[in-house]
Design an enzyme around this catalytic site. Structure first.
Site, short mmCIF file in Angstrom:
data_model
loop_
_atom_site.label_atom_id
_atom_site.label_comp_id
_atom_site.label_asym_id
_atom_site.label_seq_id
_atom_site.Cartn_x
_atom_site.Cartn_y
_atom_site.Cartn_z
CD GLU A 443 -16.84 8.32 4.34
OE1 GLU A 443 -15.78 7.84 4.81
OE2 GLU A 443 -16.90 8.84 3.22
CD GLU A 522 -15.94 12.96 1.89
OE1 GLU A 522 -15.10 12.08 1.69
OE2 GLU A 522 -16.34 13.31 3.03
#
Length: 849
Positions: A443, A522
């Protein structure tokens, strides 16, 4: 469900395989000596503590690994905040006085730290060796020029974790992984100096390619013979190669060699067969070095349309993300505790691990090789989040605060250390067959959102150069934006994190980008607190939450800080919906749910101190969701009922009763009366449900396959807690070693029935050659010390972690020498004011090797 200890012989074999020479064995010219014992520690700074003659007699004596932060206290004012579990950081010093092993003169002597968090600064005999800021990667220093080979030496380590928060999760503080003292010949294999791959694998043969980095620290040239041998799991040679190498003085050289294994045994999660590569360095007729490297023969293939293939067979990655802390033990590495966790995941059907979001301990990879897990090996959580990308100038522009994901996180180190740290990480881990991908980020909005692509290209180039046999990836959220910036086109495989609704774009993106290789890096982010329930769904992103189970909340008494175990609490997609997508989309390679275990930190705010995403709680007690995955990921017949069946005051209230099972159908009984059979169909494909008016008694489900009962699950109504039942998962420990026994403390009523809402305080005492290491209960709101002997049950359960006592070893030796008896029994007692004391006995089995 019990933890099964691996054979000691297997562990010893692995030590030899990693180049370890056990004292007195004479097996190898190099020695890798356990350097964990006999340190002194002081919390706080100390002037002149680096000096060899500094007086540390008043300091605390301890053995490593050690984490001072987990010793607490929890405090809302601690600057680590919610991300660091409100535990203290600070500065600490470690010192150790030692003598160099006999026969070391003329050899090279190194110290290797597997992990120091963070800013580990090292001195030997007052001479500064250096400082390494990143706490998740090991480092090695050459002690040789500074040593007294005939007298005492002192090593000093300063650890500075005072700037907080330094991470988005709990890191721990201190020398929290193992330390090794290493001796080797000046003519040797370099640190992490082998690279082994199997570029061609067929049923008939496996081609083995070896690149060995040799170092010659002698001042003169050497004529070297470099020998390689592949050893099977029993230590028998199955392939060999040999070559002459001209080594200049004070130089290094990379030597490539090829071998071939006939009819190779393949490595896989189901059958994790391990070879090893034995490298011998000969200086004339003198064996200068022996270095052994793990080797697993396997092929991996990633296909944009057909998914992931291991050894030519389609495999879905059934994975979890995990942080590195070990619950009540904190970040301090206990190998036994780490392996215990992996065994629990294996029994659930898990076959893959993502090391979120940092390099793991070396031991994790060794265990994954041996137990059979696929690993996405991640290096960084952040790059430069405090930067934005100026589209006009096509350059990065510093933001005003540059806080990064964590105010004092890795973004402050990235420019100076990132390329070095990634390279070191890859060199350390690239020979593990369990590793199938390198993840270089998680991210990273400056690239995903703002389109800064040069960093990704640089990291990708390092990956491809150092290991062309594996793809690289990044875990990405807000995929829709990353689709527009071009970020995703510069990685080999795209990891989909859930953020920004990315978990709902799999099929759309597959059509838009047909050449993209995809997996869920994720997903899902479901929340659940062990033993807690709500019938009304609660999601962080309400637009994605599933339908409510009932119009009115059945369990309004549930604490607002706890989450429901019905798989109806989370962020944006349930465990069931996520797995349904993963298993049905042929092109999709698998998923890594967030997370396998609850973890310290990232709690969402005081009074919570735990990230409550795990399918197993902080104390290794499985939650209901654990059994959902077991029903989907295993074939061994099983059934699991939820919720518990102790609900005083709810007589007649309809309660949703769920069954997770891998059977075809199930029949539910309340107090012997059938409530009907439920079968799986397209609408109900993940769990079976009955709406049951509550009545005290026995709830029982019988799961059937092909018409035969193959599994059952029972819930009984309990009265008030009136005692404890103890269950030690290991009844034998090596004396003086680091074996652990996890003693589950169950609250039971007068009839011995588990009391699922009991919250009684109990006291734990240990008699004999044992010691209490930690206690806990898994409650996200508990601020009790893990070091106390008094523990409060949470929803009927508490935990005591027991080890043998090192101090008993000297007593054992004395008595053994005199021919006297020695009591080898550890007695763990658990008591409460008016209850009968419960006890469990654990045997110690001689001295740990």
């Amino acid at each position: 469900m019990k933890y099964r200890r691996p054979l000691i012989a297997a562990a010893f074999s692995w030590m030899v395989g990693m180049g370890v020479s056990v004292a007195g064995s004479g097996e190898s010219p190099r020695a890798n000596i356990d350097f964990d014992a006999g340190w002194k520690f002081q919390k706080g700074d100390a002037a002149e503590a680096a000096a060899a003659g500094f007086d540390d007699s008043a300091w605390r004596a301890l053995d490593l690994p050690h984490d001072w932060s987990v010793e607490g206290p929890f405090d809302e004012k601690n600057p680590s905040g919610a991300s660091g579990a409100y535990l203290p950081g600070g500065t600490g010093w470690y010192r150790k006085t030692f003598r160099v092993p006999e026969g070391s003169a003329g050899r090279k002597v190194f110290v290797e730290f597997d992990g120091v968090h963070m800013n580990g600064e090292v001195w030997i005999n007052g001479e500064r060796l250096g400082m390494r800021p990143y706490g998740y990667l090991g480092f090695q220093y050459d002690l040789t020029p500074h040593l007294d080979f005939t007298g005492e030496n002192t090593i000093a380590v300063k650890v500075n974790n005072s700037l907080q928060p330094a991470s988005r999760w709990y890191t721990g503080s201190g020398i929290y992984r193992h330390v090794w003292l290493k001796t080797a010949d000046p003519l040797r294999v370099a640190h992490w100096g082998t690279q082994v791959s199997t570029p061609v694998v067929t049923p008939e043969r496996a081609a083995v390619k070896v690149a060995t980095t040799l170092v010659n620290d002698y001042g003169q040239a050497r004529g070297v013979v470099l020998k390689q041998a592949v050893l099977d799991a029993d230590g028998n040679p199955v392939a060999s190669a040999s070559g002459q190498v001209a080594m200049e003085g004070a130089a290094s050289k990379v030597v490539e060699q090829a071998l071939e294994i006939a009819s190779p045994s393949l490595w896989s999660p189901e059958s994790p067969y391990l070879y090893s590569l034995r490298t011998e360095v000969w200086d004339g007729d003198r064996l200068a070095d022996v270095y052994q490297t793990p080797l697993g023969v396997r092929t991996i293939r990633f296909d944009a349309n057909e998914g992931f293939f291991l050894n030519g067979k389609s495999v879905i990655m059934k994975g979890v993300c995990n942080h590195h802390d070990l619950g009540p033990l904190g970040a301090a590495l206990w190998d036994d505790a780490l392996e215990r966790r992996l065994v629990m995941l294996k029994e659930m059907g898990c076959n893959a691990i993502r090391t979120a979001h940092n390099p793991s301990s070396p031991e994790l990879l060794e265990m994954c090789d041996r137990l059979g897990f696929l690993v996405v090996n991640e290096t960084f959580d952040e790059w430069r989040r405090g930067w934005s990308f100026d589209k006009e100038t096509r350059t990065l522009v510093a933001s005003k605060d540059n806080k990064g994901k964590a105010r004092y996180g890795y973004h402050l180190l990235f420019d100076e250390w990132a390329e070095h740290d990634l390279a070191e990480h890859m060199k350390r881990d690239r020979n593990h067959p369990s590793v199938i991908m390198w993840s270089v980020g998680n991210e990273v909005p400056e690239a995903q959102k703002f389109g800064e692509l040069e960093t990704l290209k640089q990291l990708r180039e390092i990956c491809h150069k150092l290991d062309p046999s594996r793809p690289m990836t990044v875990g990405c959220n807000f995929i829709a934006g990353a689709n527009e910036t071009g970020f995703l086109e510069h990685m080999d495989i795209v990891g989909y994190n859930g953020g920004g609704g990315s978990c709902f774009l799999y099929e759309e993106d597959h059509k838009r980008f047909p050449h993209r290789k995809m997996y869920a890096s994720e997903v899902p982010h479901s929340l659940q607190t062990r033993g807690e329930y709500r019938t009304r769904s609660r999601y962080r992103e309400p637009k994605h939450q599933p339908p409510h189970l009932t119009e009115q909340e059945v369990f309004p008494e549930t604490n607002v800080f706890y989450e429901s175990s019905y798989d109806n609490a989370g962020v944006r997609i349930s465990s069931r919906d996520s797995w349904r997508l993963t298993k049905t989309l042929e092109f999709f390679m698998g998923e890594f749910r967030w997370t396998g275990f609850d973890y310290l930190g990232e709690s969402g705010g005081w009074p919570r101190v735990i990230g409550n995403f795990g399918i197993i709680d902080l104390c290794n007690f499985p939650k209901d969701t654990y059994y959902f995955y077991q029903s989907q990921w295993t074939d061994q017949p099983m059934a699991h009922l939820l919720p518990h069946w102790t609900w005083p005051g709810k007589e007649g209230v309809e309660i949703p009763v769920w069954c997770y099972t891998n059977a075809d159908e199930a029949e539910l009984f309340l107090n012997g009366k059938s409530l009907g059979v439920r079968k799986f169909d397209e609408k109900n494909d993940m769990h079976l449900q009955w709406m049951v008016p509550y009545a005290p008694g026995e709830l029982k489900v019988l799961a059937k396959k092909d018409g035969k009962v193959v599994a059952s699950s029972v819930r009984k109504t309990a009265g008030a807690a009136a005692g404890v039942a103890l269950d030690a998962d290991r009844k034998e420990l090596a004396l003086g070693g680091r074996d652990l026994s996890y003693v589950a403390i169950e609250m039971v009523d007068a009839e011995g029935i588990f009391s699922p809402k009991a919250d009684n305080w109990v006291s734990v005492s240990v008699e004999g050659p044992g010691r209490l290491i930690a206690t806990g209960n898994g409650d996200p709101l508990s601020h009790a010390s893990f070091q106390t002997s008094h523990v409060k049950a949470f929803n009927g359960l508490a935990l005591a972690i027991i080890a043998s006592d090192e101090k008993a070893v000297s007593d054992y030796r004395k008595r053994l020498k005199k021919g006297e008896e020695f009591s080898n029994e550890i007695v763990v007692k658990v008591s409460a004011k008016t209850w009968k004391t419960g006890e469990v006995r654990i045997q110690t089995l001689g001295e740990s090797k």
